[in-house]
Scaffold this active site. Sequence first.
Site, PDB file in Angstrom:
ATOM      1  N   ARG A   1       8.089   2.000  12.570  1.00 19.27           N
ATOM      2  CA  ARG A   1       6.688   2.215  12.275  1.00 19.27           C
ATOM      3  C   ARG A   1       6.332   3.539  12.902  1.00 19.27           C
ATOM      4  O   ARG A   1       7.111   3.862  14.180  1.00 19.27           O
ATOM      5  CB  ARG A   1       5.729   1.109  13.044  1.00 19.27           C
ATOM      6  CG  ARG A   1       5.962  -0.433  12.843  1.00 19.27           C
ATOM      7  CD  ARG A   1       5.827  -0.492  11.374  1.00 19.27           C
ATOM      8  NE  ARG A   1       4.560  -0.735  10.836  1.00 19.27           N
ATOM      9  CZ  ARG A   1       4.154  -0.488   9.792  1.00 19.27           C
ATOM     10  NH1 ARG A   1       4.988  -0.227   8.668  1.00 19.27           N
ATOM     11  NH2 ARG A   1       2.955  -0.756   9.486  1.00 19.27           N
TER      12      ARG A   1
ATOM     13  N   HIS B   1       9.108   7.180   4.036  1.00 19.45           N
ATOM     14  CA  HIS B   1       8.847   5.635   4.222  1.00 19.45           C
ATOM     15  C   HIS B   1       9.502   4.751   3.140  1.00 19.45           C
ATOM     16  O   HIS B   1       8.825   3.780   2.818  1.00 19.45           O
ATOM     17  CB  HIS B   1       7.394   5.275   4.542  1.00 19.45           C
ATOM     18  CG  HIS B   1       7.116   4.123   5.377  1.00 19.45           C
ATOM     19  ND1 HIS B   1       5.994   3.803   5.894  1.00 19.45           N
ATOM     20  CD2 HIS B   1       7.877   2.858   5.379  1.00 19.45           C
ATOM     21  CE1 HIS B   1       5.989   2.786   6.563  1.00 19.45           C
ATOM     22  NE2 HIS B   1       7.186   1.963   6.423  1.00 19.45           N
TER      23      HIS B   1
END
Lengths: 314, 314
Positions: free
Chosen positions: B229, B277
């Site tokens: 993350r 991502h």
Amino acid sequence: MSLLFAAPGWDEGPWRNRFAALLPGRALVTPEKLVDRAAVRYAIVWRCPRGLLAELPQLEAIFSLGAGVDAILSDSNLPDVPIARIVDPDLTARMSEWVVLHCLMHLRQARRYERQQRERIWADDHDQPAAADLRVGVLGLGELGRDAARKLAALGFQVAAWSASAKTAPGVACFDGPAGLEAMLARSDVLVALLPLTAATRGFLNARLFARLARDGRLGGPILINAGRGGLQVEADIVAALDSGALKGASLDVFETEPLPQDSPLWRHPAVFVTPHNAAISHPDAVARAIAAQILAHERGEPLRNVVDRSRGY
Amino acid sequence: MSLLFAAPGWDEGPWRNRFAALLPGRALVTPEKLVDRAAVRYAIVWRCPRGLLAELPQLEAIFSLGAGVDAILSDSNLPDVPIARIVDPDLTARMSEWVVLHCLMHLRQARRYERQQRERIWADDHDQPAAADLRVGVLGLGELGRDAARKLAALGFQVAAWSASAKTAPGVACFDGPAGLEAMLARSDVLVALLPLTAATRGFLNARLFARLARDGRLGGPILINAGRGGLQVEADIVAALDSGALKGASLDVFETEPLPQDSPLWRHPAVFVTPHNAAISHPDAVARAIAAQILAHERGEPLRNVVDRSRGY
């Protein structure tokens, strides 16, 4: 008693150090410094000058520094002594690193994201296939092919492999013979060539073969990955296939002429990865250890391992 | 009875099709079209608008579309129903593909050879380390960390892993707790972050941590790989560490702000790989199947699996 180390262009220093430690008391000589030809018992070679080995009357064995022995066998004046291929876990593991890396770079569109990064573009592919969606076909099930196939399967790729004679490998769909080749090509989205170079395999990777690869895969066309020998491939056919779409991409570590000539279109083709024949380097530590172990075993009267079958060519 | 699908910015079409096939007879509604709030039993979310879930009186469970649930837990008005993380073999396998790809790209100097190809330079590195020469440390031993560690080990890397509480994984040196973290960092040439984002892990990847990584490895300095993350990392510290040499390179799929701002120095840093991502995308086929299976099991009276522990944060 001496060892001939004939690998033109290689830095002999590390090899000299390793062999001195592993086989103390034996001189390592290079072709330029070779005076006492009758003292040479073993030749350790890579692209050895032709005819040189025939001039060594006491030669007992030839050790190849690389996995391919085609250059040795192309010497028409080769003495009748055993030739041992190098089979070394370090060399094998390095080759598999390169093969897995290139399969993943094509799967995960490394060049697209490299370009996007240069252009600061944030965009992804909502239809990115997974390894499990891709069928990889490995040509050759020797030490190298077997290890690469196993590691590709561990990452989730659907792996098949083909060899001239019937072989098996766990987790890998194995094919052999001409009919098996046809079947494997027809289910290959990515073709990985790890074949030896012989009279039968020279020019194997050509337009006719590319036309037999699967075209219904998730990458939009087949990918060719050659880490075997440059002589396996017909580069004019590869370039034409890339331009026509018969191939979608390629990773090539070996070439018909090395270094790859400056004017080769492969350097600049957007769908091609070129590496300078370094997929699996022969690391002095590992390779010298393997060769020294063979020499010591031979002198204890044990048979040499990984001896080349000259009629087969590998 | 309906399903709320709240994933702003995602194309809902494929998801609507999958859920219609897997859970026939239940309407899939998006926040914009939500009229009958009392009809919603299940919420399927990714970056769900805050406060929305609290307005659903009959909500029985929340399903996260991605592996991270920090965004859900950051909703201060979250109803007291179970939250299930997505644990799906397809998502896990994709994450490992990305992690293995980036470990191999750093190991095999992908950017160097990409540049050499552009410049038509044929030159290799005679001291190329093998995977077996590199020590990879994986932070996090959940589903993702465990699978990545196993696959890295299969390729020959020396793999260790750290988790907050003691865990084991075959072929992986496992560490836990604060002392274990110190020990693992000290033997890591490559650090792979696959931690959940919690109060305890926010900003975990910072200058103090980088200073504790091994500096005696074969790559000339430590490599940071973050596919967890963005909130785990302090990007100013990463840039400074790359500039000072405290880090030798990085692969980042996640960022403090996404999309990564145009003015971030990470885009243009020569030793950084940036991906948008997409290390592990949630593929509608696999993820919808996993969520539908959970809903059907729940309705048969079976317990939900992979339920988030709110006190722990994952």
